[in-house]
Design a protein around this motif. Structure first.
Motif, PDB file in Angstrom:
ATOM      1  N   ALA A 176      43.207  10.790  -1.087  1.00  0.00           N
ATOM      2  CA  ALA A 176      43.476  10.579   0.592  1.00  0.00           C
ATOM      3  C   ALA A 176      42.342   9.742   1.122  1.00  0.00           C
ATOM      4  O   ALA A 176      41.234   9.168   0.818  1.00  0.00           O
ATOM      5  CB  ALA A 176      42.805  11.835   0.937  1.00  0.00           C
ATOM      6  N   ARG A 177      42.806   8.952   2.262  1.00  0.00           N
ATOM      7  CA  ARG A 177      42.118   7.886   2.951  1.00  0.00           C
ATOM      8  C   ARG A 177      41.021   8.914   4.000  1.00  0.00           C
ATOM      9  O   ARG A 177      41.352   9.963   4.171  1.00  0.00           O
ATOM     10  CB  ARG A 177      42.994   7.237   4.174  1.00  0.00           C
ATOM     11  N   SER A 178      39.928   8.233   4.021  1.00  0.00           N
ATOM     12  CA  SER A 178      38.934   8.897   4.923  1.00  0.00           C
ATOM     13  C   SER A 178      38.939   8.618   6.313  1.00  0.00           C
ATOM     14  O   SER A 178      39.715   7.623   6.649  1.00  0.00           O
ATOM     15  CB  SER A 178      37.572   8.368   4.317  1.00  0.00           C
ATOM     16  N   ARG A 179      38.752   9.654   7.160  1.00  0.00           N
ATOM     17  CA  ARG A 179      38.991   9.367   8.422  1.00  0.00           C
ATOM     18  C   ARG A 179      37.846   8.656   9.074  1.00  0.00           C
ATOM     19  O   ARG A 179      36.720   8.459   9.061  1.00  0.00           O
ATOM     20  CB  ARG A 179      38.741  10.831   9.301  1.00  0.00           C
ATOM     21  N   ARG A 180      38.425   7.395  10.077  1.00  0.00           N
ATOM     22  CA  ARG A 180      37.577   6.505  10.620  1.00  0.00           C
ATOM     23  C   ARG A 180      37.452   7.020  11.983  1.00  0.00           C
ATOM     24  O   ARG A 180      38.172   7.526  12.593  1.00  0.00           O
ATOM     25  CB  ARG A 180      38.325   5.215  10.772  1.00  0.00           C
TER      26      ARG A 180
END
Length: 99
Positions: A2-6
């Motif tokens: 999963a991509r981390s939230r920016r």
């Protein structure tokens, strides 16, 4: 994976919205250039337009952050001024006592 939230700063959001609003370019084009999601930028633009169309002079997040910074700076300057005022009175009295 999963991509981390920016997290984006209020200044960054304001500048991204300005690119769309002032240049007249499409949200998709600007989002692609900035490397952010098109829907995210679209929400920012929609929120900006909603604030401005209602005629309310609501401050932006960057203006709110600057306002808080300036209020703190103002309070610090007031404390400095009060200290210097008391110090000048003290030294003026001391000078008059020696004469």
């Amino acid at each position: 994976m999963a991509r981390s939230r920016r997290d984006f700063t209020p200044e960054y959001k304001d500048e991204a919205v300005k690119l769309v609003v002032t240049t007249g370019r499409a949200v998709a084009t600007v989002a692609r250039e900035l490397g952010i999601n098109e829907a995210t930028l679209g929400r920012w633009v929609t929120a900006f337009k909603a604030r401005n169309e209602t005629g309310q002079a609501e401050v932006t997040e960057s203006e709110r952050a600057e306002l808080l910074r300036l209020r703190k700076e103002n309070a610090d300057l007031k404390m400095d001024r009060a200290f210097l005022k008391k110090a000048s009175i003290f030294f003026a009295q001391e000078a008059s006592d020696t004469n």
